[in-house]
Design a protein around this motif. Structure first.
Motif, PDB file in Angstrom:
ATOM      1  N   ALA A   1     -29.068 -79.401 -48.653  1.00 40.48           N
ATOM      2  CA  ALA A   1     -28.072 -80.108 -49.442  1.00 40.48           C
ATOM      3  C   ALA A   1     -28.574 -81.524 -49.685  1.00 40.48           C
ATOM      4  O   ALA A   1     -28.322 -82.136 -50.721  1.00 40.48           O
ATOM      5  CB  ALA A   1     -26.730 -80.135 -48.718  1.00 40.48           C
ATOM      6  N   SER A   2     -29.305 -82.060 -48.692  1.00 41.76           N
ATOM      7  CA  SER A   2     -30.016 -83.333 -48.784  1.00 41.76           C
ATOM      8  C   SER A   2     -31.095 -83.296 -47.698  1.00 41.76           C
ATOM      9  O   SER A   2     -31.221 -82.312 -46.967  1.00 41.76           O
ATOM     10  CB  SER A   2     -29.064 -84.516 -48.582  1.00 41.76           C
ATOM     11  N   ASP A   3     -31.847 -84.364 -47.577  1.00 42.39           N
ATOM     12  CA  ASP A   3     -32.949 -84.367 -46.616  1.00 42.39           C
ATOM     13  C   ASP A   3     -32.476 -84.223 -45.168  1.00 42.39           C
ATOM     14  O   ASP A   3     -33.188 -83.670 -44.327  1.00 42.39           O
ATOM     15  CB  ASP A   3     -33.766 -85.658 -46.764  1.00 42.39           C
ATOM     16  N   ASP A   4     -31.285 -84.731 -44.861  1.00 34.95           N
ATOM     17  CA  ASP A   4     -30.781 -84.640 -43.498  1.00 34.95           C
ATOM     18  C   ASP A   4     -29.566 -83.712 -43.374  1.00 34.95           C
ATOM     19  O   ASP A   4     -28.855 -83.739 -42.382  1.00 34.95           O
ATOM     20  CB  ASP A   4     -30.439 -86.032 -42.954  1.00 34.95           C
ATOM     21  N   GLN A   5     -29.338 -82.908 -44.412  1.00 28.25           N
ATOM     22  CA  GLN A   5     -28.263 -81.904 -44.393  1.00 28.25           C
ATOM     23  C   GLN A   5     -28.845 -80.582 -44.886  1.00 28.25           C
ATOM     24  O   GLN A   5     -29.166 -80.432 -46.069  1.00 28.25           O
ATOM     25  CB  GLN A   5     -27.110 -82.336 -45.304  1.00 28.25           C
ATOM     26  N   TYR A   6     -29.004 -79.625 -43.974  1.00 27.29           N
ATOM     27  CA  TYR A   6     -29.652 -78.383 -44.374  1.00 27.29           C
ATOM     28  C   TYR A   6     -29.358 -77.258 -43.373  1.00 27.29           C
ATOM     29  O   TYR A   6     -28.953 -77.497 -42.226  1.00 27.29           O
ATOM     30  CB  TYR A   6     -31.165 -78.580 -44.496  1.00 27.29           C
ATOM     31  N   LEU A   7     -29.570 -76.041 -43.857  1.00 31.97           N
ATOM     32  CA  LEU A   7     -29.554 -74.842 -43.025  1.00 31.97           C
ATOM     33  C   LEU A   7     -31.006 -74.405 -42.869  1.00 31.97           C
ATOM     34  O   LEU A   7     -31.729 -74.282 -43.867  1.00 31.97           O
ATOM     35  CB  LEU A   7     -28.730 -73.734 -43.700  1.00 31.97           C
ATOM     36  N   GLU A   8     -31.427 -74.165 -41.640  1.00 32.76           N
ATOM     37  CA  GLU A   8     -32.842 -73.878 -41.385  1.00 32.76           C
ATOM     38  C   GLU A   8     -33.012 -72.540 -40.663  1.00 32.76           C
ATOM     39  O   GLU A   8     -32.292 -72.244 -39.708  1.00 32.76           O
ATOM     40  CB  GLU A   8     -33.457 -74.988 -40.538  1.00 32.76           C
ATOM     41  N   TYR A   9     -33.969 -71.739 -41.152  1.00 37.89           N
ATOM     42  CA  TYR A   9     -34.423 -70.546 -40.441  1.00 37.89           C
ATOM     43  C   TYR A   9     -35.804 -70.858 -39.866  1.00 37.89           C
ATOM     44  O   TYR A   9     -36.713 -71.269 -40.610  1.00 37.89           O
ATOM     45  CB  TYR A   9     -34.559 -69.348 -41.378  1.00 37.89           C
TER      46      TYR A   9
END
Length: 615
Positions: free
Chosen positions: A176-184
């Motif tokens: 969503a931004s550099d410090d807002q994300y969903l990670e696998y």
């Protein structure tokens, strides 16, 4: 075998042959069927072409629509920048597996097992394709988000990652931004079928709906057939799961099935006959929905498995869900080494209770020991069979001796039956049991040894169809000991039998027929009407039941029965003489009969009761 039994078998055989012949299509009917099939194929191809063209056109229109920034913003909100990109793949592999990861959904697109092939020599892919689902779903800014529709980014770029020499990690982020994300995060170790899989939710606490207490992980896959025997493979394919504090369970192996599980679950497995894809929780799953859909028998797809897993979400800045995937063979030793606490080896159905123990601690151990010294699995089965029969030979001898005792007493039993009329059945029975007691004969002596052998018989019935060691291993005319051995393909399908002839199945049926005849000659009394004919029908039923089963199983039963025939013949010829047995029984009759303690107590109680009655 009496004349009536022979005629019964002849009539039954004639009926089967007549039914097959009468229901066989004529040449004109076959020609008409072929014509109709050809027309149907042309029409089907035309319909498929039209459907493909319509689908392509609709997809092009949808693709153009998806590029509209306004539409993307309205549909995906803060994730709109991840909605319209080009699909690319990263290959993560080691010596055993090759895993293709797509940037679309950041998902595992396909898994190839590098040491195995399908029955028609194609690469063995566990599952792949657009129809399979793999990803998260949740609400973000009041918009339903399915990660499978969005594109993830990778810091490593989209290149192949070879993990053959050391552990490698692949990170896929939906930003969503550099410090807002969903990670696998995927981590593959060298020389391992296990893939670490971590889901991390970073800084999305202000984006994901605050009233959402769970995120949903969806996993769904079409399970394609990989073996020669479609029906047999389908029968051993099912969706398995393990309760955290309980045993392993599974959805129905036949037909559609679904289940909602509220209790904690350790793992979920999409299990086929010889291979498994399993998702394992580092902690536990709680709140899952499982579904299994059976496909048409003519479809290349066996089943469709799906799992919907609720992952608890507390709305923190950082949340993590550590898991593991197992992509590999259903080999007991391989599955066992990944942890006794996981119990992943229980996807292999070795039988319950004592049947499973026989397989785990006897059959598999002997089988694996013999594998170290020879590569011909036909010879391994032969040696295994001989070892089992030699170990059980004392029971075989005891069973035959008990039968011989009953046989030599038959004239005396006939004399009792002539002396005591039929209407005095109780008196006749008491006299017969008295004779047995004096002679020291146990009427059940021939059955008990057979009862001891029964668990081994059932255990091996479970072992052979589940043994990946036999997969694609040839012996004599059998090209694959884990599937049927076809020596002739029939021009039509016979109900319950199939469209081929299995030679090992025929040999097994013939040896069973010979053994049944041998046993019939040793019977001590006339059987109930129809019982003898029923015994002779069993080999015929075996011929039908086992025609589509693993040829290794039919081969084992053939060798085992043949060995039993030889054993019985040898015991009868050199070890047990009827005259000596009769002399031994006559000597036993002259000895005083020892009363058991229970019988003594009964007699004392009866005497005491009679004494009190006189008083």
């Amino acid at each position: 075998m009496d004349k009536n039994s022979i005629w019964g078998l002849v009539i039954i055989g004639a009926i089967l042959i007549g039914y097959t012949y009468l229901t066989k299509p004529s040449a004109e009917e076959l020609k008409a069927i072929k014509t109709r099939d050809s027309i149907a194929r042309v029409e089907q191809a035309r319909d498929q072409q039209l459907e493909t063209e319509r689908f392509t056109a609709m997809k092009a229109i949808e693709a153009e629509k998806q590029k509209d920034p306004t539409h993307l913003q309205e549909t995906f909100g803060v994730f709109s920048s991840a909605a319209a990109q080009k699909e690319e793949f990263i290959t993560l592999e080691n010596k055993l597996v090759k895993i293709k990861v797509s940037n679309k959904g950041g998902r595992i697109y396909s898994v190839q097992l590098k040491d195995y092939q399908t029955h028609d020599s194609l690469p063995l892919i566990l599952w792949e394709g657009e129809k399979n689902r793999f990803g998260m779903s949740f609400y973000a800014e009041n918009k339903p988000i399915d990660t499978q529709d969005l594109f993830f980014s990778s810091d490593a770029g989209f290149e192949n990652i070879d993990a053959s020499s050391q552990q490698k990690t692949l990170s896929m982020k939906l930003k969503a931004s550099d410090d807002q994300y969903l990670e696998y995060v995927y981590t593959l170790a060298p020389d391992s079928y296990m893939l670490d899989f971590d889901i991390k939710v970073i800084g999305l606490n202000n984006i994901i709906a605050r009233n959402q207490s769970n995120l949903t992980f969806n996993w769904q896959a079409d399970i394609y057939g990989k073996e020669k025997g479609h029906k047999n493979e389908n029968m051993y394919s099912a969706l398995y799961y393990k309760h955290s504090e309980d045993d392993v369970d599974n959805l129905s192996e036949g037909g559609n099935d679904e289940e909602d599980i509220a209790t904690q679950v350790k793992w979920i497995a999409f299990k086929q006959q010889f291979f498994t894809s399993a998702l394992i929780a580092k902690n536990n799953f709680k709140g899952i929905k499982l579904k299994s859909v059976d496909m048409d028998e003519h479809s290349p797809i066996l089943k469709n498995f799906s799992a919907e897993i609720s992952l608890p979400y507390s709305g923190d800045v950082k949340e993590s869900y550590p898991m593991q995937f197992y992509f590999g063979p259903n080999k007991y030793k391989t599955l066992r080494k990944y942890g006794k606490d996981i119990q992943l080896e229980k996807v292999i159905n070795l039988g319950w209770g004592i049947f499973g123990w026989v397989n785990k601690y006897v059959v598999i151990e002997v089988f694996n020991f013999l594998e170290k010294y020879m590569s011909n699995y036909g010879l391994i089965i032969l040696i295994l069979t001989i070892l089992i029969k030699l170990v059980l030979s004392p029971l075989t001898y005891k069973s035959y001796l008990s039968t011989a005792k009953m046989r030599v007493l038959k004239p005396q039993i006939d004399e009792i039956n002539e002396r005591i009329p039929k209407d005095k059945a109780m008196e006749r029975q008491q006299a017969t049991m008295g004779l047995y007691k004096k002679a020291g004969v146990n009427p059940m002596g021939g059955c008990l040894p057979m009862l001891v052998q029964f668990p081994i018989l059932i255990a091996l019935f479970r072992f052979f169809p589940s043994s990946i060691e036999l997969r694609q291993k040839s012996f004599l005319w059998a090209s694959d000991l884990s599937s049927y051995d076809s020596i002739m393909t029939l021009p039509w399908d016979i109900p319950w039998y199939g469209d081929h002839i299995s030679l090992f199945c025929i040999l097994m049926a013939v040896t069973n027929l010979v053994y049944t005849k041998m046993n019939g000659q040793m019977q001590t009394s006339n059987q109930m009407p129809g019982m003898q004919a029923m015994m002779y029908m069993m080999p015929v039923m075996f011929l039908v039941w086992f025609n589509n089963y693993a040829s290794g199983l039919s081969y084992y039963y053939f060798i085992a029965t043949l060995f039993t025939i030889v054993q019985t013949w040898a015991i009868r010829k050199w070890m047990v003489d009827d005259n000596k047995v009769l002399a031994m029984l006559e000597a036993s009759k002259k000895k005083p009969v020892k009363k058991s303690k229970f019988q003594q107590r009964l007699e004392e109680a009866a005497k005491k009761k009679g004494f009190n009655a006189k008083k």
